[in-house]
Motif scaffolding. Structure first.
Motif: not given
Length: 399
Positions: A61-66, A70-71, A132-134, A168-172
């Motif tokens: 799950p840590s390798e997936l995003g949503v 409703k962020v 779309f965020l990880s 933060i929003a553009d890495t990892r």
């Protein structure tokens, strides 16, 4: 040349079904080779792949995003998960300000505001579009929000803090963001170029949609009450589909950046992502009207190509539609691919730099066996492809 492409081709037969509907509820179609074909959009299959990642636990799950509007609520949950002493309202306020600091726009949905009663909690703000965020990006933003919890407005006015929020929003990035990309109109600097291109699946033969007329009986009707409780129609078709996707492995590596986990080889996160994608692309299935049709099938044949030139679809093998001779379409489609692939690779000089794997089922696909290394199972195919990708990546000096 520091480019690596992975092409995945599949032939898959689906029975009467409606995998992907148009605005009228009918299965999507396209004209190709001058005749109508069944079609399943790339968006429908990409959604199926992302769902398959999660449901089949192909990735942690840590390798997936949503992807959600409703962020703010999602980030507020992360914030209270770190600091349970915060009230829900305070967490939402921190989350909303932090989300806006990344460049994303939020608003209270009008429909919810109108529904709120006197004394009811204020509805949570939402982003104006799907975001779309990880998982790791949400965690990072939650920690940033808590740093400025005492005075979040002043904290986020500082340019360095805003820069941190955007970083933060553009890495990892998560694997699914790295694969399928991210487009944010209001914050183009955090867009992510997709590493994967998925073609619309089309039938290798002519298809005409059909319509099923159905009735439903009211269980509580008496003998005197005749007739149906309801009537309706549902459109469907059946097809042997040619499916294709191209994965830029070098772009995937760039999108993932540093390893998702510490102390692992630099190629490891890319290998995991490639294996998950190949597995997910092959085994996933759009679920449109699946309760009505139960169209659960696997591909009859899969051909995977690893090359350094450029992606190549083999759809032109079916520009002249396959015509059934009473024995279906799969055998002729397989024979055409088996003849077309060597021809086009010879003409454009791709044979020497291309690795090929084949996974097939049944005698109808027999001619495809000569194209490359045969795999007995999907697992062995995925493992072999992942290993080959890792080996080629190791040779790239600037990975």
């Amino acid at each position: 040349m520091n480019r690596i492409f992975l092409d995945v081709h599949a032939l898959q037969t689906v029975p009467p079904s409606n995998l992907n509907r148009d605005d009228t509820g009918a299965p999507k179609t396209a004209i190709y080779g001058g005749v109508p074909r069944a079609r399943v959009s790339s968006q429908a299959w990409k959604r199926a792949i992302r769902t398959y990642f999660r449901d089949e636990h192909l990735l942690d799950p840590s390798e997936l995003g949503v992807r959600t509007k409703k962020v703010v609520e999602l980030l507020a949950e992360r914030i209270t998960g770190i600091d349970p002493s915060l009230t829900a309202g305070d967490a939402l306020r921190l989350a909303d300000e932090t989300v806006k600091a990344t460049g994303l726009k939020t608003e209270v949905p009008k429909r919810k505001a109108d529904q709120a009663k006197d004394g009811a909690p204020a509805p949570a703000p939402e982003s104006k579009y799907l975001v779309f965020l990880s998982s790791r990006q949400l965690d990072g933003l939650a920690r940033l929000a808590l740093e400025g919890a005492a005075d979040i407005t002043t904290f986020l006015k500082d340019k360095k803090t805003k820069d941190r929020a955007r970083e933060i929003a553009d890495t990892r990035h998560s694997v699914d963001i790295a694969l399928f990309g991210r487009m944010v109109a209001d914050a183009a600097d955090i867009n992510v170029d997709a590493a994967v291109q998925v073609a619309h699946a089309i039938s290798v033969h002519r298809v005409e949609n059909e319509s099923d007329y159905y009735t439903a009986v009211d269980d509580e009707n008496t003998e005197e009450e005749t007739g149906a409780g309801m009537i309706g129609t549902v459109d469907f078709n059946s097809a042997t589909l040619y499916r294709y996707a191209a994965l830029g492995v070098h772009q995937l590596a760039a999108n993932l950046g540093q390893g998702l986990r510490e102390d692992e080889p630099r190629t490891e996160p890319v290998r995991r992502a490639v294996e998950a994608f190949v597995h997910g692309f092959v085994a996933s299935l759009p679920t449109g009207k699946i309760n009505t049709f139960g169209h659960h099938t696997h591909p009859d044949a899969v051909v995977v190509k690893l090359r350094t030139t450029r992606p190549v679809s083999f759809v032109a093998a079916f520009e002249d539609p396959v015509r059934s001779s009473g024995g279906g379409h799969l055998r002729e489609a397989s024979d055409r691919l088996a003849a077309y692939i060597p021809d086009i690779e010879r003409a454009y000089g791709d044979q020497e730099t291309t690795l090929t794997w084949v996974l097939r089922v049944g005698p109808s696909t027999e001619k495809l066996a000569v194209l490359g290394t045969e795999s007995d199972t999907l697992h062995s195919l995925v493992t072999a492809v992942g290993q080959a990708v890792s080996e080629r990546l190791e040779k790239l000096p600037n990975l």
